[in-house]
Design an enzyme around this catalytic site. Sequence first.
Site, mmCIF file in Angstrom:
data_model
loop_
_atom_site.group_PDB
_atom_site.id
_atom_site.type_symbol
_atom_site.label_atom_id
_atom_site.label_comp_id
_atom_site.label_asym_id
_atom_site.label_seq_id
_atom_site.Cartn_x
_atom_site.Cartn_y
_atom_site.Cartn_z
ATOM 1 C CG ASP A 1 -1.519 0.864 1.079
ATOM 2 O OD1 ASP A 1 -2.386 1.505 0.046
ATOM 3 O OD2 ASP A 1 -2.247 1.292 2.735
ATOM 4 C CB CYS B 1 -19.709 -12.328 -3.674
ATOM 5 S SG CYS B 1 -18.865 -11.708 -3.471
ATOM 6 C CB CYS C 1 -24.278 -11.660 -0.929
ATOM 7 S SG CYS C 1 -24.224 -11.251 0.588
ATOM 8 C CB CYS D 1 -20.668 -4.866 1.760
ATOM 9 S SG CYS D 1 -20.381 -5.993 -0.067
ATOM 10 C CB CYS E 1 -22.342 1.097 2.133
ATOM 11 S SG CYS E 1 -20.982 3.053 1.700
ATOM 12 C CB CYS F 1 -15.398 5.762 0.811
ATOM 13 S SG CYS F 1 -14.739 4.055 1.847
ATOM 14 C CB CYS G 1 -16.351 2.862 7.455
ATOM 15 S SG CYS G 1 -18.156 2.235 7.757
#
Length: 348
Positions: free
Chosen positions: A125, A179, A182, A185, A189, A205, A232
């Site tokens: 990252d 997934c 589904c 998520c 949010c 976000c 978050c």
Amino acid sequence: MGFSQIGVAGVDLSGAEQGLLDWLAHGFHGEMHYMAAHGLRRARPAELVPGTVSVLTARMDYLPRDTAADWQAVEFARLSRPDEGIVSVYARGRDYHKVLRSRLQRLAERIGEAVGPLGHRVFTDSAPVLEAELAARSGQGWRGKHTLVLDRQGGSMFFLGEIYLDLALPATAPVSAHCGSCSACMAICPTQAIVAPGRLDARRCISYLTIEHAGSIPVELRPLIGNRIYGCDDCQLACPWNKFARPSTLADFDARPGLQGEPLAALMAWSEAEFLRRTEGGPIRRIGHARWLRNLAVGMGNALRSPLAEASKAAMRVALGQRLDHADPVVREHVAWALEASSDPGQQ
């Protein structure tokens, strides 16, 4: 070394280039200008590090060692305590950049000891690298609808790291997505930042707003942030696969004092010196004390609009009042907003 899985990806990421360009064209990267500055080098490992012919990918679990089996419920419960500041789980311990980088470097050195002189560069990252794409291509998991990498045995509560190598290694096979229908998520949010399956508008976000965004947080988004003061986890808390998330084997990611279950008013009282001391070696330090206070002011403004005991509200008003004359205009603006909200519970 604490890694939960190792994989190998090739360097041809051309299939991801158009998606990257479209994401940038929509402005979904917000003020993360470095995303656009490096352009397609993100999708071209051999251009970023000449000589690279394969990429070793690594996964490292980060849930604290004492994490309870029902940890998702424990974290969700924090949202019902509006006077408690919530720091994202990954940020409560040592800075993952430091942990992964040093261990990836040691791994590269051990590979060199086994095969001879080795050209390599370690990332976590920290550079224009398509980490999730490389992880998915090397079998670390699949890209969930929230864009994070998901593993059937480990959920998504892990960090990613890479070693760019001039050594040709056989690629590990990718895995299929699981997934299905589904969309938990996306539904959970708070700011509806996941605008489509696999597409995130960072400008909405909460992780972006509380960490990457340096200026004033849009007024219309502040009430949606609640008591989340750094990052978050909601999309991960709602994900059924995270019931399989595993605690880290390392003490580095255990929660530090003051970063879990702490009242907002107490956190607002930290001087800059105390902030630096308590966040030394951790990821939170990089946002600086002023941005920390800005986030706390938003959390307190939301808490003051909620049905809390008057004693708790009084403590927050005092803490906010002590920051009204802060040198940073962004801090002053958010403190004033919080105090105005406390005098008018219906104000948004």
